[in-house]
Enzyme design. Sequence first.
Site, PDB file in Angstrom:
ATOM      1  N   GLY A   1      -4.387   4.083   7.602  1.00 30.27           N
ATOM      2  CA  GLY A   1      -4.462   3.923   6.160  1.00 30.27           C
ATOM      3  C   GLY A   1      -3.139   4.270   5.514  1.00 30.27           C
ATOM      4  O   GLY A   1      -2.107   4.018   6.099  1.00 30.27           O
ATOM      5  N   SER A   2      -3.167   4.849   4.328  1.00 31.02           N
ATOM      6  CA  SER A   2      -1.922   5.250   3.679  1.00 31.02           C
ATOM      7  C   SER A   2      -2.178   5.643   2.237  1.00 31.02           C
ATOM      8  O   SER A   2      -3.181   5.268   1.634  1.00 31.02           O
ATOM      9  CB  SER A   2      -0.875   4.122   3.666  1.00 31.02           C
ATOM     10  OG  SER A   2      -0.571   3.689   4.961  1.00 31.02           O
ATOM     11  N   ASN A   3      -1.223   6.382   1.674  1.00 30.55           N
ATOM     12  CA  ASN A   3      -1.099   6.550   0.231  1.00 30.55           C
ATOM     13  C   ASN A   3       0.284   6.073  -0.174  1.00 30.55           C
ATOM     14  O   ASN A   3       1.245   6.202   0.601  1.00 30.55           O
ATOM     15  CB  ASN A   3      -1.183   8.026  -0.193  1.00 30.55           C
ATOM     16  CG  ASN A   3      -2.416   8.731   0.309  1.00 30.55           C
ATOM     17  OD1 ASN A   3      -3.526   8.307   0.049  1.00 30.55           O
ATOM     18  ND2 ASN A   3      -2.223   9.835   1.023  1.00 30.55           N
TER      19      ASN A   3
END
Length: 801
Positions: A241-243
Amino acid sequence: MRTRPRRAVVAAVALFAAVGTLPAAAAQDQHRQQNTRHPSHGGLSATIRYTEYGIPHILARNYADLGFGTGWAQAADQVCTLADGFVTVRGERSRFFGADAAADSALSSATKNVSSDLYFRGVREAGTVEKLMATPAPLGPSRAVKDLMRGFAAGYNTWLKKNRITDPACRGADWVRPVSVQDVAARNFALAVLGGQGRAVDGITAARPPGSTAAAAGAPDARDTARAARELFAADSADMGSNAVAFGGTTTANGRGLLLGNPHYPWQGGRRFWQSQQTIPGELNVAGGSLLGSATISIGHNARVAWSHTVATGVTLNLHQLALDPADPTTYLVDGRPERMTERKVTVAVKDGAPVTRTQWWTRYGPVVTSLGAALPLPWTTATAYALGDPNATNLRGSDTALGFGRSRSTSDVLGTLQRTQGLPWVNTIAADSQGHTLFTQSQVLPRITDELAQRCSTPLGRVTYPASGVAVLDGSRSDCALGSDPDAVQPGIFGPARMPVLKDAPYAENSNDSAWLANAERPITGYERVFGTVGTQRSMRTRGALEDVSAMAARGKLTVRDLQAQQFANRVPAGDLVAADAAKACAALPGGTATGSDGKAVDVHEACGVLAGWDRTANTGSRGALLFDRLWRKLPTAQLWKVPFSAADPVGTPNTLDTSAPAFSTALADTVTELRAAGIPLASRLGEHQFVVRNGRHIAVPGGTESLGVWNKVEPVWDPAGGGYTEVSTGSSYIQAVGWDGGRCPVARTLLTYSQSSNPDSPHFSDQTRLFSAERWVTSRFCEKDVLSSPALRVVRVRS
């Protein structure tokens, strides 16, 4: 080969003096002339300047040389991981490691080597990648990208030829061999189809037509399939995922943009990032993280613009349900006319065993598939089969997108690159520039599934799966149910740029792997098709926490790079802020300070009450109570969690209020206390004492927390109570960058590669940045030439073929 640092530095400076100081147009003209003349007499060469933490700054005269230097330097740090991936895309894992061994999870979802090999060998024998490489741009890769790939293969091979492998993971292994341009391109192809054909490798390679006397099996249960599809696609954010957040000039101290990128990727294997700077004077100057095997920067910055990616919610595949000829299950009907499936017979070699030969079945829509994972069966009966559509199976444009980002001078250029190349298969893009602009866009290569098409053409199964998960199941017996084309799309069957969710110049633009809807909570994005993601649905705890944080930062204003650094390591636990106080009170109110566990035994939980009450609500390595809350949170059933349900009118604030009256709460509390005590872990121990990785025998504490806790600094450690707690990290914060501008020629950038540059335990850069991550410290980027050459750790290597 190595040269003395002083001579190499002089050579590097001379190259910049000859090319880098020319006006841009003149420099590009000289670059093209050099590219034509091949100044190294047909050979390839590059200068690599290493600075602190083993970060290479690769200087080259043209794209082939740049690829050469990149391939050489990646091999120096990651030869075993790279070689393992090349074995995968050649379809040779069974030959070297055995047919039934676990497959390479970095490049597909195959569970065993034999299914991985059958798929990738089939791709190779069909000439899929060669055809894409031969396709003229913009549908196929540009000349610059082809040169980069050619150079990368040559650089990797040259390193193998001139160096001795010391990494015990592949030292002396016969599967470490030279590679071809085809191998490099095939690895890029594997990454492109990761969310489509790569997700269904077992189902593609196991597909068998039913026997002529077989009875028609029942159709898959629609609700079970919808639930499995929803869970399958929602699970992506747990593995990868990621931010990312971009702040506009109205929120910053100097009116310029800021970008914080925090991708969450695996800490081991072929989806690791590798950090570098790539420079062709007058043509390209970009720094950042590359996925292993890639010759371009995936996430990074240049002097004017910075960008990051987050895994998007768009569903990159679709299914067509085939109506089969009653007399032949390998023939399907379209508009009443029969079409024969195409047989793709594939043979793979097997270590210590006979070769395995199987047939794959392909249709006008794609391969026949009998499952999307074990929980999502799609049976091939005498009446029905399912074909998988994956538009990224004709997309080898991702490197051109990345190269275009590296050349960009603004967020407008970034968006223009996306519109021109349409090369990103499964990520969003968030960007900021030195003029104070921001960008969020979900510019993905997605099958052109409009809501109108899904309504008109969905089968009974599709009428359940599409609203629930975005997975369309269309009627393959009708030609009017084909995907169609948008006039601005670079390839048939995908959405054009005009249909992509885009948010420009918002005070902040943020994404944490939810849909595009709330990239900015004050400026919701709507109007996109269901296949892109949802609108008005519950957000993840990480999205909620991120929006709370970044909206407060934007409102406060006068932001600098230091504020980005503070956000990365704030390690606030949004779930803890919501429920820890209520949990502590409910714990303290338990009669006799005891709770009954799932085994029916009474457990003294009195100590846990005080630990929860005193916890600082962070996942810092020194936080006492963070581990207790983490283990408790994992045991609480989500169906019985909240008193106040989700409301689309308050998507950041709901659901809320822990339902401590439910029996499940006290049971989970008792089980948590029992678990920790059985492992010999004190309830009030510091998180870092039991959340760590081991590198060369040394324990390195790891800050951060799991997906469901909502921590920005996400880590997904592996629970091993016998080993002391969380003793490894499977995925989480990886290549992190905080980038801004101060009006000078050099960007203000801080970076961190959490798992360090090299996977070789004998390398000095095996864990140096991991120790920085543990201490919540950063690397100051050396982007400008003066900063590179002034590094106290400067080491210069001149490499040539």
